[in-house]
Design a protein around this motif. Sequence first.
Motif, PDB file in Angstrom:
ATOM      1  N   LEU A 138      12.922 -15.731 -14.036  1.00 32.45           N
ATOM      2  CA  LEU A 138      12.151 -16.302 -13.227  1.00 32.45           C
ATOM      3  C   LEU A 138      11.055 -16.157 -12.489  1.00 32.45           C
ATOM      4  O   LEU A 138      11.722 -15.468 -11.459  1.00 32.45           O
ATOM      5  CB  LEU A 138      12.573 -18.406 -13.136  1.00 32.45           C
ATOM      6  CG  LEU A 138      13.295 -18.897 -14.516  1.00 32.45           C
ATOM      7  CD1 LEU A 138      13.684 -20.061 -13.715  1.00 32.45           C
ATOM      8  CD2 LEU A 138      12.664 -19.429 -15.432  1.00 32.45           C
ATOM      9  N   ALA A 139      10.011 -16.267 -12.403  1.00 36.01           N
ATOM     10  CA  ALA A 139       9.657 -15.753 -10.896  1.00 36.01           C
ATOM     11  C   ALA A 139       8.110 -16.719 -10.826  1.00 36.01           C
ATOM     12  O   ALA A 139       7.730 -17.653 -11.639  1.00 36.01           O
ATOM     13  CB  ALA A 139       8.388 -13.998 -11.506  1.00 36.01           C
ATOM     14  N   VAL A 140       7.835 -17.344  -9.289  1.00 37.14           N
ATOM     15  CA  VAL A 140       6.368 -18.169  -8.727  1.00 37.14           C
ATOM     16  C   VAL A 140       5.992 -16.912  -7.827  1.00 37.14           C
ATOM     17  O   VAL A 140       5.983 -16.477  -6.992  1.00 37.14           O
ATOM     18  CB  VAL A 140       7.008 -19.441  -8.173  1.00 37.14           C
ATOM     19  CG1 VAL A 140       5.654 -19.509  -7.876  1.00 37.14           C
ATOM     20  CG2 VAL A 140       7.787 -19.565  -9.363  1.00 37.14           C
ATOM     21  N   LEU A 141       4.769 -16.533  -9.073  1.00 40.54           N
ATOM     22  CA  LEU A 141       3.986 -15.532  -8.067  1.00 40.54           C
ATOM     23  C   LEU A 141       2.425 -16.002  -7.075  1.00 40.54           C
ATOM     24  O   LEU A 141       2.056 -17.133  -7.972  1.00 40.54           O
ATOM     25  CB  LEU A 141       3.796 -14.145  -8.895  1.00 40.54           C
ATOM     26  CG  LEU A 141       4.470 -13.598  -9.528  1.00 40.54           C
ATOM     27  CD1 LEU A 141       4.800 -13.608 -10.118  1.00 40.54           C
ATOM     28  CD2 LEU A 141       4.803 -12.592  -8.225  1.00 40.54           C
ATOM     29  N   ASP A 142       1.890 -15.354  -6.484  1.00 41.24           N
ATOM     30  CA  ASP A 142       0.447 -15.643  -6.283  1.00 41.24           C
ATOM     31  C   ASP A 142      -0.383 -15.837  -7.516  1.00 41.24           C
ATOM     32  O   ASP A 142      -0.402 -14.964  -7.718  1.00 41.24           O
ATOM     33  CB  ASP A 142      -0.019 -15.033  -5.219  1.00 41.24           C
ATOM     34  CG  ASP A 142      -1.484 -15.148  -4.229  1.00 41.24           C
ATOM     35  OD1 ASP A 142      -2.038 -16.383  -5.160  1.00 41.24           O
ATOM     36  OD2 ASP A 142      -2.074 -14.721  -3.732  1.00 41.24           O
ATOM     37  N   ALA A 143      -1.216 -16.762  -7.910  1.00 38.74           N
ATOM     38  CA  ALA A 143      -1.975 -16.600  -9.007  1.00 38.74           C
ATOM     39  C   ALA A 143      -2.799 -15.701  -9.072  1.00 38.74           C
ATOM     40  O   ALA A 143      -3.305 -14.822  -9.896  1.00 38.74           O
ATOM     41  CB  ALA A 143      -2.183 -18.188  -9.433  1.00 38.74           C
ATOM     42  N   VAL A 144      -3.773 -15.278  -7.561  1.00 38.33           N
ATOM     43  CA  VAL A 144      -4.357 -14.263  -7.238  1.00 38.33           C
ATOM     44  C   VAL A 144      -4.251 -12.897  -7.054  1.00 38.33           C
ATOM     45  O   VAL A 144      -3.885 -12.923  -5.992  1.00 38.33           O
ATOM     46  CB  VAL A 144      -6.240 -15.556  -7.032  1.00 38.33           C
ATOM     47  CG1 VAL A 144      -6.951 -14.256  -7.016  1.00 38.33           C
ATOM     48  CG2 VAL A 144      -6.392 -16.159  -7.404  1.00 38.33           C
ATOM     49  N   SER A 145      -3.814 -11.542  -6.953  1.00 30.82           N
ATOM     50  CA  SER A 145      -3.602 -10.504  -7.098  1.00 30.82           C
ATOM     51  C   SER A 145      -4.943  -9.609  -6.140  1.00 30.82           C
ATOM     52  O   SER A 145      -5.720  -9.783  -7.471  1.00 30.82           O
ATOM     53  CB  SER A 145      -3.562  -9.913  -8.512  1.00 30.82           C
ATOM     54  OG  SER A 145      -2.229 -10.265  -9.580  1.00 30.82           O
ATOM     55  N   GLY A 146      -4.702  -9.813  -5.173  1.00 32.16           N
ATOM     56  CA  GLY A 146      -5.798  -8.895  -4.408  1.00 32.16           C
ATOM     57  C   GLY A 146      -7.133 -10.016  -4.272  1.00 32.16           C
ATOM     58  O   GLY A 146      -7.212 -11.110  -3.760  1.00 32.16           O
ATOM     59  N   ASP A 147      -8.044  -9.310  -4.456  1.00 34.34           N
ATOM     60  CA  ASP A 147      -9.362 -10.047  -4.250  1.00 34.34           C
ATOM     61  C   ASP A 147     -10.457  -9.987  -5.744  1.00 34.34           C
ATOM     62  O   ASP A 147     -10.927  -7.994  -5.687  1.00 34.34           O
ATOM     63  CB  ASP A 147     -10.322  -9.696  -3.050  1.00 34.34           C
ATOM     64  CG  ASP A 147     -11.918 -10.032  -2.745  1.00 34.34           C
ATOM     65  OD1 ASP A 147     -12.073 -10.636  -3.997  1.00 34.34           O
ATOM     66  OD2 ASP A 147     -11.951  -9.325  -2.016  1.00 34.34           O
ATOM     67  N   PRO A 148     -11.176 -10.939  -6.107  1.00 34.64           N
ATOM     68  CA  PRO A 148     -11.437 -10.471  -7.557  1.00 34.64           C
ATOM     69  C   PRO A 148     -13.231  -9.802  -7.444  1.00 34.64           C
ATOM     70  O   PRO A 148     -13.117  -9.231  -8.174  1.00 34.64           O
ATOM     71  CB  PRO A 148     -11.607 -11.179  -8.665  1.00 34.64           C
ATOM     72  CG  PRO A 148     -10.601 -12.627  -7.964  1.00 34.64           C
ATOM     73  CD  PRO A 148     -10.103 -11.962  -6.327  1.00 34.64           C
ATOM     74  N   ASN A 149     -13.121 -10.112  -6.203  1.00 39.79           N
ATOM     75  CA  ASN A 149     -15.035  -9.334  -5.787  1.00 39.79           C
ATOM     76  C   ASN A 149     -14.570  -8.109  -5.242  1.00 39.79           C
ATOM     77  O   ASN A 149     -16.120  -7.268  -5.112  1.00 39.79           O
ATOM     78  CB  ASN A 149     -15.075 -10.183  -5.068  1.00 39.79           C
ATOM     79  CG  ASN A 149     -15.838 -11.717  -5.662  1.00 39.79           C
ATOM     80  OD1 ASN A 149     -15.940 -11.896  -6.826  1.00 39.79           O
ATOM     81  ND2 ASN A 149     -15.357 -13.073  -4.745  1.00 39.79           N
ATOM     82  N   ASP A 150     -13.752  -7.210  -5.012  1.00 37.00           N
ATOM     83  CA  ASP A 150     -12.819  -6.034  -4.254  1.00 37.00           C
ATOM     84  C   ASP A 150     -11.577  -5.213  -5.754  1.00 37.00           C
ATOM     85  O   ASP A 150     -11.204  -5.815  -4.282  1.00 37.00           O
ATOM     86  CB  ASP A 150     -13.549  -6.029  -2.789  1.00 37.00           C
ATOM     87  CG  ASP A 150     -12.623  -4.915  -2.163  1.00 37.00           C
ATOM     88  OD1 ASP A 150     -13.012  -4.012  -3.149  1.00 37.00           O
ATOM     89  OD2 ASP A 150     -12.756  -4.971  -1.362  1.00 37.00           O
ATOM     90  N   LEU A 151     -12.213  -4.984  -5.548  1.00 36.76           N
ATOM     91  CA  LEU A 151     -10.849  -4.142  -6.999  1.00 36.76           C
ATOM     92  C   LEU A 151     -10.702  -3.735  -5.889  1.00 36.76           C
ATOM     93  O   LEU A 151      -9.018  -2.937  -6.447  1.00 36.76           O
ATOM     94  CB  LEU A 151     -11.817  -3.934  -8.231  1.00 36.76           C
ATOM     95  CG  LEU A 151     -12.155  -4.780  -9.230  1.00 36.76           C
ATOM     96  CD1 LEU A 151     -12.434  -4.263 -10.776  1.00 36.76           C
ATOM     97  CD2 LEU A 151     -11.154  -6.056  -9.275  1.00 36.76           C
ATOM     98  N   GLU A 152     -10.586  -2.901  -5.010  1.00 39.99           N
ATOM     99  CA  GLU A 152     -10.021  -1.954  -3.935  1.00 39.99           C
ATOM    100  C   GLU A 152      -9.293  -2.346  -2.887  1.00 39.99           C
ATOM    101  O   GLU A 152      -8.520  -1.381  -2.162  1.00 39.99           O
ATOM    102  CB  GLU A 152     -11.199  -1.377  -3.302  1.00 39.99           C
ATOM    103  CG  GLU A 152     -11.831   0.014  -4.323  1.00 39.99           C
ATOM    104  CD  GLU A 152     -12.090   0.901  -3.468  1.00 39.99           C
ATOM    105  OE1 GLU A 152     -12.033   1.293  -2.359  1.00 39.99           O
ATOM    106  OE2 GLU A 152     -13.561   1.664  -3.891  1.00 39.99           O
ATOM    107  N   SER A 153      -9.766  -3.732  -2.794  1.00 39.35           N
ATOM    108  CA  SER A 153      -8.660  -4.901  -2.278  1.00 39.35           C
ATOM    109  C   SER A 153      -7.670  -5.323  -2.289  1.00 39.35           C
ATOM    110  O   SER A 153      -7.046  -5.738  -3.691  1.00 39.35           O
ATOM    111  CB  SER A 153      -9.722  -5.619  -1.507  1.00 39.35           C
ATOM    112  OG  SER A 153      -8.419  -7.018  -1.017  1.00 39.35           O
ATOM    113  N   ASN A 154      -6.410  -5.583  -1.368  1.00 31.87           N
ATOM    114  CA  ASN A 154      -4.969  -5.570  -1.912  1.00 31.87           C
ATOM    115  C   ASN A 154      -4.527  -6.768  -0.834  1.00 31.87           C
ATOM    116  O   ASN A 154      -3.381  -6.492  -1.020  1.00 31.87           O
ATOM    117  CB  ASN A 154      -4.010  -4.282  -1.281  1.00 31.87           C
ATOM    118  CG  ASN A 154      -2.848  -4.437  -2.555  1.00 31.87           C
ATOM    119  OD1 ASN A 154      -2.634  -4.856  -3.150  1.00 31.87           O
ATOM    120  ND2 ASN A 154      -1.652  -4.172  -1.807  1.00 31.87           N
TER     121      ASN A 154
END
Length: 412
Positions: free
Chosen positions: A189-205
């Motif tokens: 089972l896993a619970v994670l932040d639904a948004v990985s990084g920044d959708p408007n900046d694909l180089e962002s972490n």
Amino acid sequence: MKNRFILLSFIVLWIPKPIDAQENESKWIELEAVYSAMPWYNVDGGIKTGFVYIDNADITAKLNFDQLFGLKDNLSLFVYGLGNNGDMASEYMGDFQIASNIEAPKAWRIFELWVQQNLFNDQISVLVGLYDLNSEFDVLRPGTLFINSSFGIGAEYAQSGQNGPSIFPISSLGIRISSFIGDRTRLRLAVLDAVSGDPNDLESNEISLSSEQGALIAGELSVYTNKDFDEDQQNLERSYETRRRKVGRQFDVYKKDKINVGGWYYTSEFEELDGSSVSSGNVGVYVGAQKYFPIGNEEDFVAFFGRYGIANSKYNRFGAALSGGLVVSNPLTGIEDSFGLAFSSGFNGDEFQELQNSGERTETVLELTYSLPIKSWFLLQPDVQFVINPSTSEELSNPLAVAMLVQLSLSN
């Protein structure tokens, strides 16, 4: 390119021994670097023909505190650095499923950073931190031989979320719990932040937790069906090896027959594809299986795998995806080479099909690949892919592409 060769030279000096020169004793620190280069040529069809050079660097370190301090239960810290050069085969082929599993925006990032603790005499494993969901969830071992992204995680799963789920190349913060139920059924089972990084900046972490973004909840049951499966084969922990190391490579191949049943759910609301409203219910389920048949020598095998998944088509382009294939070990050389043939089909949901206004509904990938480990630390893998109805667009002809994966792995 110059910077990549400087990095590779540094890695060679930093890590003293190739993998096949190691002893197998447990270490308090485990270091590994994997460099994957993939010259790619789109021979015909798609958006345009032409050559692209894709590469990927994975650098990992794992500290085993139980080895260092003599702890009773396993406790470890894992750090995973990832670099990509940003070149895209999909810009030539026009496919939706992404033909190269190391294709990613140009960036250097911390891909994973987590602590893992076993509890109750290793009956439960708990992991907290930046975590690659696909390192454990929705994995069929024979499928890891292939280069197309859809054989690593189902196409309908990979498309989900605002910036994809927490998978390559951008992970998110979460917690994962793993345990065996009975002798041969593993639950994760896993619970994670639904948004990985920044959708408007694909180089962002970046990490940005909020109730508005919500959480991704994932679960999976794996049932091991081998008659001789026992407690010694139970594995609760996240492996420290990068998932992009291929089948074979002169290390243990996990020849365990299993059935996976899994699902995922986003707690936040999503805009429906037709833009008519925002609502909740972004959910999906999948089932997969792998089966090994021994042939010839004790370590040789033929493996089959198959997977089917569905997603809520109100929010996702693909309402379903189907994939499968076979892998044959040692077909030619007797040095743990592997041959593979597989397909993956993604099916547009009704909502997207109406918006697209096209007669084409299904994109299908056919992949033929051959993995040749010259050494355990050096791999060559020629690959051919043919895509039928790329992006289900009537304007694109079917692309045919050839590639050569060249992979160098070094470790302490």
